[in-house]
Design a protein around this motif. Structure first.
Motif: not given
Length: 216
Positions: A7, A11-12, A14-15, A67, A70, A73, A80, A83-84, A87
């Protein structure tokens, strides 16, 4: 835990790097004002500029959980909370380098104690992230950054005016309340981390939570 490395790259990507970059640039420009030609070196000015830089960075981090996808996902197998945390873990080294650069921009002779002012900056960032996680936990807004940043900004502006003198947070190194103030900063940091971690679960209105609560 095995899917976390897979991930990392998505995730990188989508920051909110534009927002984080703008906030970081504003913070560095603020810290760098102490080196402008003609600026009279002053320890109080240097402390104020570093606090302004820290606030700029915290306001940027308030948007870390934005996000737009959101709703899409909510069905992924990774929760979550993971994933948080990912981030935050991806941004933390960048934020640390940014803060080191902000400190170095202030002339050494007038730089406030680095440990104490770093505690203030870390607390401001933790409060911003906690505000964002609370917003995610209690709303369906895919962009919780704006209300979180607003809450942090209003708190930063009102705290020096509303807090009684014995609870002062924004003191100077020459002030006898300096050490006690940073004890309070440490408690604020612990409280922000506690609130943030407690709010990492799925939103209260998550459809799977409602399904799980229903009798089978």
């Amino acid at each position: 835990m095995r899917v976390i490395p897979a991930l990392a790259v998505p995730v990188w990507r989508t920051l909110p790097w534009r927002t984080l970059g703008a906030a970081g640039a504003a913070g560095l420009l603020t810290a760098g004002l102490s080196r402008l030609p003609g600026t009279e070196p002053d320890s109080r000015l240097a402390l104020g500029l570093l606090r302004g830089a820290a606030l700029a960075g915290a306001l940027g981090l308030a948007f870390l959980l934005d996000d737009p996808a959101r709703d899409g996902t909510t069905t992924v197998p990774t929760g979550r909370a993971a994933r948080t945390a990912l981030r935050v873990a991806l941004v933390a080294p960048v934020a640390a380098l940014w803060w080191a650069a902000a400190l170095l921009l202030v002339p050494g002779a007038h730089r406030p104690p680095a440990g104490a002012v770093t505690l203030e900056a870390g607390t401001a960032c933790a409060l911003a992230l906690a505000a964002a996680t609370v917003a995610v936990r209690h709303s369906d807004d895919p962009r919780p950054g704006r209300p979180a940043a607003t809450a942090v900004l209003v708190t930063a502006l009102l705290a020096p005016l509303l807090l009684p003198s014995r609870w002062a947070l924004f003191t100077g190194p020459e002030d006898p309340r300096w050490a006690a103030a940073h004890d309070r900063w440490a408690w604020l940091l612990a409280g922000a981390v506690t609130v943030g971690v407690a709010s990492l679960g799925e939103p209260l209105g998550h459809p799977f939570r409602r399904t799980a609560d229903q009798p089978t």
